[in-house]
Design a protein around this motif. Structure first.
Motif, short mmCIF file in Angstrom:
data_model
loop_
_atom_site.label_atom_id
_atom_site.label_comp_id
_atom_site.label_asym_id
_atom_site.label_seq_id
_atom_site.Cartn_x
_atom_site.Cartn_y
_atom_site.Cartn_z
N PHE A 1 -0.51 12.73 -0.79
CA PHE A 1 -0.43 11.38 -0.22
C PHE A 1 -0.39 10.31 -1.31
CE2 PHE A 1 -2.49 7.51 1.39
CZ PHE A 1 -1.56 7.16 2.35
N LYS A 2 -1.25 10.44 -2.32
CA LYS A 2 -1.26 9.42 -3.37
C LYS A 2 0.06 9.42 -4.15
CE LYS A 2 -3.67 12.02 -6.96
NZ LYS A 2 -4.86 12.15 -7.76
N LEU B 1 2.64 7.66 -1.88
CA LEU B 1 2.36 6.23 -1.89
C LEU B 1 2.79 5.59 -3.22
CD1 LEU B 1 1.14 3.85 -0.37
CD2 LEU B 1 -1.07 4.45 -1.37
#
Length: 178
Positions: free
Chosen positions: A33-34, A37
């Motif tokens: 996810f990071k 993002l």
């Protein structure tokens, strides 16, 4: 038989769906996810930089096109602030259709001169008028003319009516002060 995997930290066999290692208590998932993002933020930044340079070139071409339109003489419709206010009082929507985005030559009583030189207000002749035409000054030449005016004086302006509303009255961008 339960599916298992190895903890990437302590190398112990753990359940495949575990998000935290039961042995070392370290978090196992969430790294994707990071990175997603971070990638989106970088792409947005690149898009903003690239898009910003394109909009500048289109603005330049728009400005040259609009300056060509300015060379064409405008036809101004003569109207008094009294008539404009009567039309607004009788039917705001009709007044908007009649005056908005039109070039007008308006005559009215000067009631306010903004201290910063951004606008002047013209009102109808009544004693208790609270709304009228707010006229926006566009350049230093207009500011100089306005600086020599006094409240109560009858003024004639040419400009484009940019807004009509029953609460604030009319807005006009001044082209010329007579």
């Amino acid at each position: 038989m339960e599916k298992t995997k190895k903890c990437k930290y302590c190398k112990t066999e753990i359940p495949a769906d575990a998000k935290v290692c039961p042995q070392c208590r370290k978090k196992l998932k969430g790294g994707k996810f990071k990175w997603i993002l971070l990638t989106l933020i970088i792409l947005c930044a690149i898009g903003a930089v690239t898009g910003g340079s394109n909009s500048n070139s289109s603005t330049k071409s728009t400005n040259s096109t609009s300056s060509k339109k300015e060379d064409i003489p405008k036809e101004y419709t003569s109207v008094s602030v009294n008539d404009m206010m009567t039309d607004l009082d009788n039917n705001a929507m009709g007044a908007s259709d009649k005056y908005k985005d039109k070039y007008l030559e308006i005559t009215g009583k000067l009631t306010n001169i903004d201290a910063s030189g951004k606008y002047i207000d013209l009102m109808a002749d009544g004693d208790f008028e609270i709304i009228g035409v707010q006229c926006y000054i566009k350049n230093d030449e207009q500011k100089t003319k306005v600086a020599s005016m006094t409240k109560g004086e009858t003024v004639t302006l040419k400009g484009k009516c940019t807004d009509v509303g029953e609460v604030f009255g009319y807005s006009l961008d001044i082209d010329e002060i007579e």
